[in-house]
Motif scaffolding. Structure first.
Motif, PDB file in Angstrom:
ATOM      1  N   GLN A 198      46.066  38.231  44.157  1.00 53.89           N
ATOM      2  CA  GLN A 198      45.497  39.425  44.792  1.00 53.89           C
ATOM      3  C   GLN A 198      45.928  40.691  44.052  1.00 53.89           C
ATOM      4  O   GLN A 198      45.152  41.636  43.936  1.00 53.89           O
ATOM      5  CB  GLN A 198      45.898  39.487  46.273  1.00 53.89           C
ATOM      6  CG  GLN A 198      45.463  38.282  47.088  1.00 53.89           C
ATOM      7  CD  GLN A 198      44.005  37.910  46.920  1.00 53.89           C
ATOM      8  OE1 GLN A 198      43.124  38.760  46.909  1.00 53.89           O
ATOM      9  NE2 GLN A 198      43.739  36.623  46.766  1.00 53.89           N
ATOM     10  N   ARG A 199      47.132  40.698  43.525  1.00 49.29           N
ATOM     11  CA  ARG A 199      47.596  41.848  42.740  1.00 49.29           C
ATOM     12  C   ARG A 199      46.755  42.016  41.471  1.00 49.29           C
ATOM     13  O   ARG A 199      46.475  43.132  41.050  1.00 49.29           O
ATOM     14  CB  ARG A 199      49.076  41.692  42.360  1.00 49.29           C
ATOM     15  CG  ARG A 199      49.997  41.891  43.516  1.00 49.29           C
ATOM     16  CD  ARG A 199      50.395  43.354  43.594  1.00 49.29           C
ATOM     17  NE  ARG A 199      51.170  43.562  44.798  1.00 49.29           N
ATOM     18  CZ  ARG A 199      51.030  44.619  45.562  1.00 49.29           C
ATOM     19  NH1 ARG A 199      50.194  45.571  45.256  1.00 49.29           N
ATOM     20  NH2 ARG A 199      51.757  44.751  46.645  1.00 49.29           N
ATOM     21  N   SER A 200      46.346  40.905  40.857  1.00 47.16           N
ATOM     22  CA  SER A 200      45.515  41.013  39.651  1.00 47.16           C
ATOM     23  C   SER A 200      44.146  41.597  39.998  1.00 47.16           C
ATOM     24  O   SER A 200      43.564  42.333  39.196  1.00 47.16           O
ATOM     25  CB  SER A 200      45.378  39.656  38.956  1.00 47.16           C
ATOM     26  OG  SER A 200      44.603  38.767  39.720  1.00 47.16           O
ATOM     27  N   ILE A 201      43.633  41.298  41.177  1.00 42.09           N
ATOM     28  CA  ILE A 201      42.371  41.901  41.622  1.00 42.09           C
ATOM     29  C   ILE A 201      42.564  43.398  41.804  1.00 42.09           C
ATOM     30  O   ILE A 201      41.705  44.201  41.418  1.00 42.09           O
ATOM     31  CB  ILE A 201      41.883  41.233  42.931  1.00 42.09           C
ATOM     32  CG1 ILE A 201      41.467  39.787  42.656  1.00 42.09           C
ATOM     33  CG2 ILE A 201      40.737  42.016  43.555  1.00 42.09           C
ATOM     34  CD1 ILE A 201      41.164  38.970  43.897  1.00 42.09           C
ATOM     35  N   LEU A 202      43.708  43.783  42.366  1.00 43.13           N
ATOM     36  CA  LEU A 202      44.019  45.212  42.534  1.00 43.13           C
ATOM     37  C   LEU A 202      44.105  45.927  41.195  1.00 43.13           C
ATOM     38  O   LEU A 202      43.657  47.063  41.060  1.00 43.13           O
ATOM     39  CB  LEU A 202      45.346  45.384  43.283  1.00 43.13           C
ATOM     40  CG  LEU A 202      45.287  45.297  44.790  1.00 43.13           C
ATOM     41  CD1 LEU A 202      46.683  45.194  45.370  1.00 43.13           C
ATOM     42  CD2 LEU A 202      44.549  46.485  45.364  1.00 43.13           C
ATOM     43  N   GLY A 210      41.104  47.339  39.868  1.00 44.76           N
ATOM     44  CA  GLY A 210      40.547  48.456  40.630  1.00 44.76           C
ATOM     45  C   GLY A 210      39.725  48.024  41.824  1.00 44.76           C
ATOM     46  O   GLY A 210      38.937  48.806  42.365  1.00 44.76           O
ATOM     47  N   LYS A 211      39.893  46.785  42.274  1.00 44.52           N
ATOM     48  CA  LYS A 211      39.114  46.267  43.399  1.00 44.52           C
ATOM     49  C   LYS A 211      40.025  46.000  44.586  1.00 44.52           C
ATOM     50  O   LYS A 211      41.205  45.711  44.426  1.00 44.52           O
ATOM     51  CB  LYS A 211      38.406  44.973  42.998  1.00 44.52           C
ATOM     52  CG  LYS A 211      37.438  45.165  41.854  1.00 44.52           C
ATOM     53  CD  LYS A 211      36.855  43.842  41.434  1.00 44.52           C
ATOM     54  CE  LYS A 211      35.942  44.014  40.229  1.00 44.52           C
ATOM     55  NZ  LYS A 211      35.480  42.726  39.734  1.00 44.52           N
ATOM     56  N   ASP A 212      39.450  46.079  45.783  1.00 42.73           N
ATOM     57  CA  ASP A 212      40.174  45.781  47.015  1.00 42.73           C
ATOM     58  C   ASP A 212      40.062  44.280  47.286  1.00 42.73           C
ATOM     59  O   ASP A 212      38.964  43.757  47.447  1.00 42.73           O
ATOM     60  CB  ASP A 212      39.556  46.575  48.173  1.00 42.73           C
ATOM     61  CG  ASP A 212      40.294  46.392  49.484  1.00 42.73           C
ATOM     62  OD1 ASP A 212      41.087  45.438  49.603  1.00 42.73           O
ATOM     63  OD2 ASP A 212      40.069  47.216  50.391  1.00 42.73           O
ATOM     64  N   PRO A 213      41.182  43.549  47.332  1.00 42.52           N
ATOM     65  CA  PRO A 213      41.123  42.096  47.511  1.00 42.52           C
ATOM     66  C   PRO A 213      40.449  41.652  48.807  1.00 42.52           C
ATOM     67  O   PRO A 213      39.768  40.627  48.834  1.00 42.52           O
ATOM     68  CB  PRO A 213      42.580  41.647  47.488  1.00 42.52           C
ATOM     69  CG  PRO A 213      43.401  42.819  47.223  1.00 42.52           C
ATOM     70  CD  PRO A 213      42.542  44.020  47.163  1.00 42.52           C
ATOM     71  N   VAL A 214      40.608  42.415  49.887  1.00 44.58           N
ATOM     72  CA  VAL A 214      39.966  42.040  51.151  1.00 44.58           C
ATOM     73  C   VAL A 214      38.448  42.143  51.007  1.00 44.58           C
ATOM     74  O   VAL A 214      37.714  41.252  51.434  1.00 44.58           O
ATOM     75  CB  VAL A 214      40.476  42.923  52.314  1.00 44.58           C
ATOM     76  CG1 VAL A 214      39.676  42.690  53.580  1.00 44.58           C
ATOM     77  CG2 VAL A 214      41.950  42.645  52.572  1.00 44.58           C
ATOM     78  N   ARG A 215      37.983  43.209  50.381  1.00 43.66           N
ATOM     79  CA  ARG A 215      36.535  43.359  50.168  1.00 43.66           C
ATOM     80  C   ARG A 215      35.993  42.279  49.240  1.00 43.66           C
ATOM     81  O   ARG A 215      34.909  41.755  49.441  1.00 43.66           O
ATOM     82  CB  ARG A 215      36.219  44.734  49.585  1.00 43.66           C
ATOM     83  CG  ARG A 215      36.206  45.811  50.610  1.00 43.66           C
ATOM     84  CD  ARG A 215      35.622  47.065  50.022  1.00 43.66           C
ATOM     85  NE  ARG A 215      35.458  48.054  51.070  1.00 43.66           N
ATOM     86  CZ  ARG A 215      35.096  49.290  50.850  1.00 43.66           C
ATOM     87  NH1 ARG A 215      34.858  49.684  49.623  1.00 43.66           N
ATOM     88  NH2 ARG A 215      34.968  50.130  51.840  1.00 43.66           N
ATOM     89  N   GLU A 216      36.745  41.956  48.213  1.00 48.98           N
ATOM     90  CA  GLU A 216      36.304  40.925  47.272  1.00 48.98           C
ATOM     91  C   GLU A 216      36.207  39.558  47.958  1.00 48.98           C
ATOM     92  O   GLU A 216      35.283  38.793  47.699  1.00 48.98           O
ATOM     93  CB  GLU A 216      37.242  40.849  46.065  1.00 48.98           C
ATOM     94  CG  GLU A 216      37.136  42.045  45.149  1.00 48.98           C
ATOM     95  CD  GLU A 216      35.726  42.284  44.632  1.00 48.98           C
ATOM     96  OE1 GLU A 216      35.100  41.340  44.121  1.00 48.98           O
ATOM     97  OE2 GLU A 216      35.239  43.422  44.768  1.00 48.98           O
ATOM     98  N   GLU A 217      37.148  39.275  48.845  1.00 49.04           N
ATOM     99  CA  GLU A 217      37.109  38.010  49.585  1.00 49.04           C
ATOM    100  C   GLU A 217      35.896  37.969  50.505  1.00 49.04           C
ATOM    101  O   GLU A 217      35.223  36.941  50.625  1.00 49.04           O
ATOM    102  CB  GLU A 217      38.402  37.860  50.397  1.00 49.04           C
ATOM    103  CG  GLU A 217      38.632  36.471  50.922  1.00 49.04           C
ATOM    104  CD  GLU A 217      40.016  36.320  51.515  1.00 49.04           C
ATOM    105  OE1 GLU A 217      40.159  36.529  52.737  1.00 49.04           O
ATOM    106  OE2 GLU A 217      40.949  35.979  50.767  1.00 49.04           O
TER     107      GLU A 217
END
Length: 139
Positions: free
Chosen positions: A72-76, A79-86
């Motif tokens: 999840q940190r790599s998604i952050l 520049g992306k929000d991990p909750v939104r990406e999920e």
């Protein structure tokens, strides 16, 4: 630097209020008053503090929670929000299931040569109803 160990987690007892045990880099174990333990990743996205549940202990081990937090940190970092990406990934899966449903339904109907016209019409109408429900999901 990781602070939590499996023995520390097992020894954590519930209290009158939630107990938060930090592991580092935003990974936190919350011990609830009723005794359940939940892994949470605390982070900031677009200037706002947020939390993401990563699982419950012991189903999600310390190692698994750390790995998931790292993902999840790599998604952050992108520049992306991990909750939104999920959430977006779940919608994509639903859209794929929608396409798959339509393909399977069409193949199923085409193989039913002995159906009466009325029965075929009712089945096709049911298929359209299902597709209408699934089509409400958009990216």
């Amino acid at each position: 630097m990781s602070k939590l160990t499996d023995p520390k987690i097992k020894a954590a007892k519930p209290g009158a209020k939630k107990i938060k045990m930090a592991d580092g880099n935003g990974l936190t174990l919350i011990v609830h008053p009723k005794g359940s333990k939940t892994w949470v990743l605390r982070y900031r996205a677009h200037g706002k503090a947020k939390e993401m549940t990563l699982g419950t202990y012991p189903a999600t081990t310390l190692r698994d929670a750390r790995e998931r937090a790292l993902e999840q940190r790599s998604i952050l970092e992108d520049g992306k929000d991990p909750v939104r990406e999920e959430a977006r990934e779940k919608v994509r899966e639903q859209l794929v299931a929608n396409d798959l449903f339509e393909t399977i339904a069409k193949a199923f109907i085409s193989k039913r040569t002995k159906w009466s016209d009325g029965h075929r019409d009712r089945f096709v109408q049911a298929k359209h109803t299902c597709l209408a429900i699934f089509s409400d999901f958009r990216l």
